[in-house]
Write an enzyme that holds these catalytic residues in place. Structure first.
Site, mmCIF file in Angstrom:
data_model
loop_
_atom_site.group_PDB
_atom_site.id
_atom_site.type_symbol
_atom_site.label_atom_id
_atom_site.label_comp_id
_atom_site.label_asym_id
_atom_site.label_seq_id
_atom_site.Cartn_x
_atom_site.Cartn_y
_atom_site.Cartn_z
ATOM 1 N N ASP A 198 0.790 -1.331 -0.032
ATOM 2 C CA ASP A 198 0.175 0.013 0.192
ATOM 3 C C ASP A 198 0.736 1.327 0.059
ATOM 4 O O ASP A 198 0.660 2.411 0.492
ATOM 5 C CB ASP A 198 -1.010 -0.100 1.354
ATOM 6 C CG ASP A 198 -1.672 -1.083 1.190
ATOM 7 O OD1 ASP A 198 -2.368 -1.652 0.390
ATOM 8 O OD2 ASP A 198 -1.642 -2.058 2.637
ATOM 9 N N HIS B 112 -4.820 -1.907 -6.050
ATOM 10 C CA HIS B 112 -4.198 -0.872 -6.525
ATOM 11 C C HIS B 112 -5.049 0.050 -7.130
ATOM 12 O O HIS B 112 -5.678 -0.261 -7.744
ATOM 13 C CB HIS B 112 -3.266 -1.316 -7.802
ATOM 14 C CG HIS B 112 -2.184 -2.387 -7.128
ATOM 15 N ND1 HIS B 112 -1.477 -3.051 -8.064
ATOM 16 C CD2 HIS B 112 -1.902 -2.720 -6.064
ATOM 17 C CE1 HIS B 112 -0.419 -3.903 -7.674
ATOM 18 N NE2 HIS B 112 -0.536 -3.539 -6.119
HETATM 19 P P1 IMP Z 1 -2.519 -13.018 1.478
HETATM 20 O O1 IMP Z 1 -1.523 -12.424 0.486
HETATM 21 O O2 IMP Z 1 -3.884 -12.588 1.061
HETATM 22 O O3 IMP Z 1 -2.298 -14.580 1.786
HETATM 23 O O4 IMP Z 1 -2.397 -12.318 2.986
HETATM 24 C C1 IMP Z 1 -0.943 -12.560 3.704
HETATM 25 C C2 IMP Z 1 -0.397 -11.189 4.293
HETATM 26 O O5 IMP Z 1 -0.294 -10.271 3.131
HETATM 27 C C3 IMP Z 1 -1.701 -10.589 5.002
HETATM 28 O O6 IMP Z 1 -1.115 -9.866 6.057
HETATM 29 C C4 IMP Z 1 -2.124 -9.823 4.140
HETATM 30 O O7 IMP Z 1 -2.788 -8.495 4.833
HETATM 31 C C5 IMP Z 1 -0.973 -9.240 3.352
HETATM 32 N N1 IMP Z 1 -1.186 -8.692 2.077
HETATM 33 C C6 IMP Z 1 -1.553 -9.167 1.089
HETATM 34 N N2 IMP Z 1 -1.943 -8.306 0.103
HETATM 35 C C7 IMP Z 1 -1.530 -7.192 0.120
HETATM 36 C C8 IMP Z 1 -1.578 -5.899 -0.387
HETATM 37 O O8 IMP Z 1 -1.752 -5.843 -1.653
HETATM 38 N N3 IMP Z 1 -1.127 -4.824 0.314
HETATM 39 C C9 IMP Z 1 -1.069 -4.991 1.881
HETATM 40 N N4 IMP Z 1 -0.750 -6.131 2.475
HETATM 41 C C10 IMP Z 1 -1.233 -7.395 1.595
#
Ligand code: IMP
Length: 471
Positions: free
Chosen positions: A16, A44
């Site tokens: 982010d 995004h």
């Molecule tokens: P997952 O990618 O859904 O398996 O989540 C694993 C970790 O990555 C969690 O803490 C999510 O909040 C974080 N996460 C996944 N995608 C994003 C993103 O696009 N921005 C920020 N954090 C992310």
């Protein structure tokens, strides 16, 4: 290859940072904009005038009709969500589907991946998009005695066979979890329906991108998703995503050899944020903030979502002696709530120790600092100073790097250097010279600490709110 140089944009913190906005800006000069990791877990955001788009899977160059878009083999595709995103783009900006090409080696998010993520993702605070289970199936190769990972190319080649595998994996997972398998047939029917239009975008040739550049040389811009601290191995394991998010991953999941590489552009945010659990040394309010942000109602919705926090007295909180309260106000003023999940993001001071490590290990050539305008908020805090983390205290030791063990990192306390605050609105400033001295000093300190030039500063969400320092 010299005619087709490629650049990589990556986030240098916990996600982010505003990568999409940087990609949107650089895409003007790119022939192809490509994703190389992740899937619908990304959120995004780009904004042009009155139109704000929240993209999940489509690369963030949608506003440039001449830029071709590519989803690489390192990605996981949620076919239904992709179809919804394309319909939204067609409606809002007249997007044409022939611009999008998808690697036949990208993996399909299957119904059982989402089911497993819903069951087991909460401990990590995942986005619930089935991303972890999908990459796990890649590594498993065979699971429950049958093909575990289904590529987009498998759906293209024999969709009935692919859907049959999906159903069998779902049934096996339901029986393992001891739950009924209702809903899967409908879900697969919906994927089958969405796949009808997506199939035309899948490239049968896994070396499509290379051949396309050989035929018609152009520049390629790789758009990283998630960010380096969430890398499956180099991030704050286990509180990470399940793909490789570091710059080098562009030359695995982006389907070009590294010989195309020209530069790496790192994006960092002036006030940091993190979603999900995991270490965050510079977090305002530490563990208290993590627990607060991660709290859920009985129905699983974030307890302290935006509508709840909007009711607080933010100017009072900003002047509090308690960093946890200051963090709440900073989150409100900087709008730090998840694009897809609506979760309150944990917020923290700019951590230069972490940033320097990320720059070093990813070979970052250029640093872009977003949300610089928000540093103004510190002029309204009691300290009236901008805090920057310049070292870690681990027990009695002072260290200048982020240790890899989660336990060690959790035990680190930040060493903070305070910089002169500024109370000027810089959202319309267009040159370095016109910045207040406090802002200039922060930039100079970052450059001296990280040994990389700051090549641009974001001063607001609009495309025009950007100061180019590359002169
Ligand atoms: P997952 O990618 O859904 O398996 O989540 C694993 C970790 O990555 C969690 O803490 C999510 O909040 C974080 N996460 C996944 N995608 C994003 C993103 O696009 N921005 C920020 N954090 C992310």
């Amino acid at each position: 290859m010299k005619n087709s140089p490629s650049d990589i944009v990556i986030g240098l913190q916990y996600g982010d940072e505003g990568k999409a906005r940087v990609v949107d800006m650089l895409a003007e000069n790119a022939g192809v904009v490509a994703r190389f990791n992740g899937g619908a877990n990304a959120g995004h955001t780009i904004k042009h005038g009155d139109i704000q788009l929240a993209l999940r899977q489509v690369p963030a160059a949608v506003f440039y009709p001449n830029a071709e878009l590519y989803i690489g083999s390192g990605c996981c595709v949620n076919i239904e969500k992709l179809e919804q995103e394309l319909l939204m783009l067609e409606k809002l900006i007249g997007f044409t589907r022939k611009r999008l090409h998808i690697s036949s080696l990208a993996s399909v998010i299957q119904p059982h991946h989402i089911l497993l993520d819903e069951h087991f993702g909460a401990q990590l605070g995942t986005t619930g998009n089935g991303i972890g289970p999908a990459y796990a199936d890649r590594a498993m190769r065979i699971n429950y005695g049958q093909l575990a990972n289904i590529h987009m190319g498998d759906v293209l080649s024999d969709s009935e066979r692919a859907f049959d595998y999906m159903q069998k994996s779902y049934d096996a997972v339901c029986s393992q979890l001891g739950i009924g398998n209702q809903g899967c047939t409908e879900r697969i029917a919906s994927i089958r329906n969405a796949a009808r239009t997506i199939l035309a975008m899948i490239e049968h040739d896994p070396n499509y991108l290379i051949r396309r550049l050989e035929r018609n040389p152009t520049t390629v811009l790789f758009e990283g998703a998630q960010s380096v601290m969430l890398d499956v191995n180099k991030g704050t394991v286990p509180y990470v995503t399940s793909s490789h998010t570091v710059a080098g991953a562009a030359y695995v999941g982006g389907d070009l050899p590294a010989t195309y590489h020209r530069s790496t552009i790192g994006v960092a945010k002036a006030i940091m944020s993190r979603v999900g659990h995991g270490p965050f040394v510079s977090e305002f309010g530490g563990k208290e903030s993590e627990d607060y942000c991660m709290k859920r109602d009985a129905d699983g919705a974030p307890t302290y979502r935006k509508e709840v926090e909007d009711k607080y007295e933010h100017n009072v909180l900003l002047r509090s002696d308690n960093p946890f309260e200051v963090g709440k106000a900073l989150r409100h003023f900087s709008g730090e709530y998840g694009v897809g999940t609506k979760r309150p993001r944990r917020v923290g001071a700019l951590d230069l120790v972490q940033l320097r490590d990320a720059i070093k290990s990813n070979g970052v050539d250029k640093l872009i600092l977003t949300k610089m305008d928000l540093l103004r908020l510190f002029a309204k805090t009691k300290a009236e100073k901008i805090p920057l983390v310049t070292g870690y205290k681990m027990g009695s030791r002072t260290i200048d790097y982020a240790p890899s063990s989660e336990k060690d990192l959790q035990s680190c306390a930040p060493i903070i250097e305070e910089c002169e605050a500024f109370d000027d609105d810089i959202s319309q400033v267009t040159t370095f010279e016109a910045l207040p001295s406090g802002a200039k000093k922060v930039i100079q300190l970052i450059e001296a600490f990280t040994n990389v030039k700051v090549s641009g500063i974001g001063t607001g969400p609009e495309r025009t709110q950007y100061i180019n320092l590359e002169k």
